[in-house]
Enzyme design. Structure first.
Site, PDB file in Angstrom:
ATOM      1  N   CYS A 132      -9.009  42.905 -54.055  1.00 20.67           N
ATOM      2  CA  CYS A 132      -8.088  43.715 -54.850  1.00 20.67           C
ATOM      3  C   CYS A 132      -6.707  43.073 -54.889  1.00 20.67           C
ATOM      4  O   CYS A 132      -5.929  43.191 -53.939  1.00 20.67           O
ATOM      5  CB  CYS A 132      -8.010  45.121 -54.248  1.00 20.67           C
ATOM      6  SG  CYS A 132      -6.809  46.164 -55.082  1.00 20.67           S
ATOM      7  N   CYS A 135      -3.795  45.553 -54.677  1.00 25.69           N
ATOM      8  CA  CYS A 135      -3.517  46.075 -53.334  1.00 25.69           C
ATOM      9  C   CYS A 135      -2.825  45.017 -52.480  1.00 25.69           C
ATOM     10  O   CYS A 135      -1.924  45.333 -51.710  1.00 25.69           O
ATOM     11  CB  CYS A 135      -4.811  46.476 -52.617  1.00 25.69           C
ATOM     12  SG  CYS A 135      -6.000  47.335 -53.636  1.00 25.69           S
ATOM     13  N   ASP A 136      -3.264  43.773 -52.573  1.00 22.45           N
ATOM     14  CA  ASP A 136      -2.852  42.771 -51.581  1.00 22.45           C
ATOM     15  C   ASP A 136      -2.023  41.615 -52.131  1.00 22.45           C
ATOM     16  O   ASP A 136      -1.462  40.849 -51.354  1.00 22.45           O
ATOM     17  CB  ASP A 136      -4.115  42.160 -50.933  1.00 22.45           C
ATOM     18  CG  ASP A 136      -4.982  43.224 -50.281  1.00 22.45           C
ATOM     19  OD1 ASP A 136      -4.409  44.210 -49.792  1.00 22.45           O
ATOM     20  OD2 ASP A 136      -6.211  43.065 -50.268  1.00 22.45           O
TER      21      ASP A 136
END
Ligand code: NAP
Length: 310
Positions: A132, A135-136
């Site tokens: 992701c 997300c990261d």
């Protein structure tokens, strides 16, 4: 005894919750471990009708949840279904250790990220291997560093474009020489000077397990057979999804890939059990189609309950 239990809080589950709540059925929605579903792992959603400027995936899901709760849906945040017994009526479930009974069940359990299954991938997950970018991607370990995205679909292209905000260069490794992504996304990706496609190639190993962080990947060119090393600080795997249907194996019909096989509309072979969204759709897999399927499942559950009382 519940009227309607909904498993899953993506577009399908939350749309089913809005409809069944508005039908005064007080649905109980079990969010699962990823509240809001896979759309919360995407950045801007540009193709959900009604949002010409696009909308952040997480915001869209939060709005759907607010809408469902406004009409009386009960949302169990972070809860997961541990087991289901569809052998009789009522339907029995165990949710976080608690036994529940319901007259109808809407399964909208969505899909999970596929893994490459190559050496080093599992060991270095969250240490540079991720599924992701939203997300990261902004983590310090990827800033001004080369990163690799694997895949040729819309997800891979979206992730690659997003990562250009942080990384020095984004290598897009694809096993063929044309992208599967929609034309608009593919054109945008190939026009981005920070994205370097590596065609006809697969990642065969993630390094370096000994140091406990990603330092590079080994590549294999499927046309020439040549192996090579590509130094990078991160590996973003975006090769598609698998349906979350394991809990129902042996109780409901699944196809070879694990997608639910529906008997008529959203109905399954078990009376009172309906399915919606990505867990039953290997073809379209869009937020809007999942929402439409959630609506259909809700209407069918409502009609089923009405017939029981008639
Ligand atoms: P996808 O369309 O199934 O694409 C998966 C990609 O990964 C394909 O290019 C595939 O290669 C490759 N792949 C699969 N298994 C692999 C493996 N083991 N090793 C290497 N490569 C592998 O999945 P997706 O990109 O996640 O998209 C899923 C659905 O969501 C699609 O309908 C897409 O349109 C939609 N989506 C839409 C948006 C948006 O509109 N904003 C964003 C994301 C996703 P091949 O091409 O060779 O099969």
């Amino acid at each position: 005894m519940e009227n309607v239990v909904i498993i899953g809080s993506g577009c399908a589950g939350l749309t089913a919750a809005i409809y069944t709540a508005r039908a005064n059925l007080s649905p109980l929605l079990i969010t699962g471990a990823t509240p809001g579903g896979l759309l919360t792992t995407t950045s801007i959603v540009e193709n959900f009708p009604g949002f010409p400027e696009g909308i952040d995936g997480t915001e869209l899901m939060m709005r759907m949840q607010q809408q469902a709760e406004k009409f009386g849906a009960q949302v169990r945040y972070g809860s997961s279904v541990e087991s289901v017994d569809l052998s009789g009526n009522p339907i029995k479930l165990v949710v976080d250790g608690e036994a529940l009974e319901t007259k109808t069940l809407i399964i909208a359990s969505g899909a999970g990220h596929k893994h490459l299954d190559v050496p080093g991938e599992h060991e270095l997950e969250k240490k540079g291997v991720t599924y992701c970018a939203t997300c990261d991607g902004a983590l310090p370990m990827f800033r001004n560093q080369p990163v690799v995205v694997v895949g040729g679909g819309d997800s891979a292209c979206e992730e690659a474009n997003y990562l250009t905000r942080f990384a020095s260069v984004v290598y897009l490794v694809h096993r063929r020489d044309t992208l599967r992504a929609s034309k608009i996304m593919a054109d945008r990706t190939l026009a981005n000077p920070k994205i370097k496609p590596i065609w006809d190639s697969v990642v065969t190993e993630v390094q370096d397990v000994r140091t406990g962080k990603v330092t590079g990947v080994k590549l294999n060119n499927l046309k020439t057979g040549a192996d090579s090393d590509l130094p990078c600080a991160g590996l973003f795997v975006a090769i598609g999804h698998f349906p979350n249907s394991q809990l129902f194996k042996g109780q409901l019909a699944l196809d070879e890939a694990g997608y639910f096989v529906l008997s008529k509309g959203a109905a399954t072979s078990v009376p009172g059990v309906f399915v919606a969204g990505d867990c039953a759709d290997s073809v379209y897999r869009q937020a809007i189609t999942a929402a439409g399927m959630g609506c259909a499942a809700a209407i069918e559950a409502e009609r089923y309950l009405a017939a029981l009382e008639a």
